[in-house]
Design an enzyme around this catalytic site. Structure first.
Site, PDB file in Angstrom:
ATOM      1  CB  SER A  91      -0.890   0.007   1.243  1.00 43.43           C
ATOM      2  OG  SER A  91      -1.448   1.291   1.407  1.00 43.43           O
ATOM      3  N   GLY A  92       0.564   2.175  -0.885  1.00 45.56           N
ATOM      4  CA  GLY A  92       1.387   3.378  -1.002  1.00 45.56           C
ATOM      5  C   GLY A  92       1.258   4.296   0.198  1.00 45.56           C
ATOM      6  CB  SER A  93      -1.609   5.951   1.882  1.00 42.00           C
ATOM      7  OG  SER A  93      -2.390   4.800   2.113  1.00 42.00           O
ATOM      8  CG  ASP A 253      -6.728   5.944  -0.553  1.00 44.22           C
ATOM      9  OD1 ASP A 253      -6.382   6.797   0.285  1.00 44.22           O
ATOM     10  OD2 ASP A 253      -5.956   5.106  -1.048  1.00 44.22           O
ATOM     11  N   GLY A 258      -1.452   5.139  -3.484  1.00 45.49           N
ATOM     12  CA  GLY A 258      -0.158   4.792  -4.083  1.00 45.49           C
ATOM     13  C   GLY A 258      -0.234   3.593  -5.005  1.00 45.49           C
ATOM     14  CB  THR A 259      -1.405   0.084  -4.595  1.00 39.97           C
ATOM     15  OG1 THR A 259      -2.559   0.436  -3.827  1.00 39.97           O
ATOM     16  CG2 THR A 259      -0.318  -0.434  -3.674  1.00 39.97           C
TER      17      THR A 259
HETATM   18  O1  LIG Z   1      -2.097   4.166  -1.111  1.00 36.95           O
HETATM   19  C1  LIG Z   1      -2.543   3.014  -1.207  1.00 36.95           C
HETATM   20  O2  LIG Z   1      -2.003   2.188  -1.926  1.00 36.95           O
HETATM   21  C2  LIG Z   1      -3.726   2.668  -0.386  1.00 36.95           C
HETATM   22  N1  LIG Z   1      -4.340   3.643   0.443  1.00 36.95           N
HETATM   23  C3  LIG Z   1      -5.418   2.939   1.155  1.00 36.95           C
HETATM   24  C4  LIG Z   1      -5.789   1.830   0.242  1.00 36.95           C
HETATM   25  C5  LIG Z   1      -4.522   1.478  -0.513  1.00 36.95           C
HETATM   26  O3  LIG Z   1      -3.858   0.470   0.174  1.00 36.95           O
END
Ligand SMILES: O=C(O)[C@H]1NCC[C@@H]1O
Length: 345
Positions: A91-93, A253, A258-259
């Site tokens: 996961s990006g965040s 989100d 990020g993903t």
């Molecule tokens: O940034 C992300 O990849 C995510 N943010 C919450 C759901 C994903 O995992």
């Protein structure tokens, strides 16, 4: 003390998306790889995720990360990502929050102006570069795992909507991507309940028709996220787009995701709409931004893949001790339909 559990948690958000980080109170988890640890936690010990993310300790719009010793000897730390409906492989965040907490609390020494670390995730090793100043991570940039398109223009019948065209791509999680305008929708906070309801409906329909499986890691399968996309525009000389990622069980989100950004880069590259090295700014429904680019290409199984790099920022919001009173009637918390999107019976 009547407490049967006590966890040290650092509150954090990345561009609006909460990614709290457990820094104490959980011993190492069995498993020779982070993927094995993920399976162990999700099958044998899922009460930790329920305990932290369900009410009254958690809420629908949050994630919690568990820092663990790494399995990969090249990594500085490992971590598992707990989301409302699953342990996400990557996961990006959450990697931005976890890096910020690791460095700002001194769990990994911060080097100014640049700290480089590697984190072991269930999706693979991810290297991270943090710009640091006066004890603060100003930005966190991660080199994500190879991201690829499984299907372009996949047609799926959706109740009440007819045939909907979606793209299916992997960016560390499996994504359904839908052009909002193709359904007469706009990514707009005012439209949130409608967007979330339609997203969940489309996702359920795609799940019935298609099972995505990562060709090199069959444990990575199934959809938990859908991204509504808006067209790419040029702003201040950069390719820019707005998106809204709906995370199960049905909420946005808060970050640009990020993903989701990596899955979008894979789709844009497959469509010839972005080249290696070009900057792509991805904006969330909240107006926050991740800055990304494709740093190279690769192949994953039969799929041509891109190597995405994404940069964002995170801020610590709290230092807390989360406890379970042994007389609490809700040791794994609860969910109520006024705050949680409950699946249809
Ligand atoms: O940034 C992300 O990849 C995510 N943010 C919450 C759901 C994903 O995992």
């Amino acid at each position: 003390m009547p407490f049967s559990r006590s966890l040290t948690v650092v509150g954090c958000h990345a561009e609006g998306e909460v990614g709290d980080v457990i820094t104490g109170g959980v011993l190492d988890v069995p498993g020779k790889t982070m993927q094995e640890k993920l399976i162990h936690m999700s099958t044998k010990k899922d009460h930790l995720r329920q305990f932290l993310l369900n009410e009254p300790r958690g809420r629908a719009s949050m994630n919690t990360n568990l820092i663990l010793p790494p399995c990969d000897p090249r990594a500085d730390a490992g971590f598992l990502i707990m989301e409302s409906e699953e342990y996400a492989p990557m996961s990006g965040s959450n990697i931005i929050c976890t890096t910020t907490v690791l460095l700002e609390t001194g769990m990994i020494p911060m080097k100014e102006p640049i700290t480089e670390i590697a984190l072991d995730t269930a999706a693979g090793l991810v290297t991270v570069t943090a710009e640091c100043e006066a004890g603060k991570c100003k930005t966190v940039e991660f080199n994500n795992v190879p991201s690829f398109v499984l299907e372009l223009d996949y047609k799926v019948p959706v109740p009440g909507l007819g045939e909907v065209t979606v793209d299916i791509a992997y960016g560390g999680m499996m994504y359904v991507l839908v052009d909002a305008a193709s359904l007469g929708l706009r990514v707009d906070n005012q439209e949130s309940p409608k967007l979330v309801e339609i997203a969940e409906r489309i996702k359920r329909a795609v799940e019935v028709a298609y099972t995505p499986v990562h060709p090199e890691n069959s444990g990575i399968t199934g959809f938990s996220v859908l991204a509504f996309t808006e067209p790419v525009r040029i702003e201040e000389g950069c390719k820019t787009s707005v998106n809204a990622v709906v995370v199960s069980p049905g909420r946005f989100d808060r970050s640009p995701c990020g993903t989701g950004t990596c899955a979008r880069l894979a789709v844009l590259h497959a469509r010839g709409q972005i080249k290696e090295g070009e900057i792509f700014k991805h904006r969330s429904i909240l107006g926050t931004e991740f800055i990304s680019r494709i740093r190279g290409t690769a192949t994953v199984g039969k799929y041509p893949a891109v190597l995405p790099t994404v940069k964002g920022r995170a801020w610590i919001t709290s230092f807390k001790q989360v406890v379970l009173d042994s007389t609490d009637p809700f040791p794994e918390g609860f969910r109520i339909g006024d705050q949680w999107h409950m699946p249809p019976n």
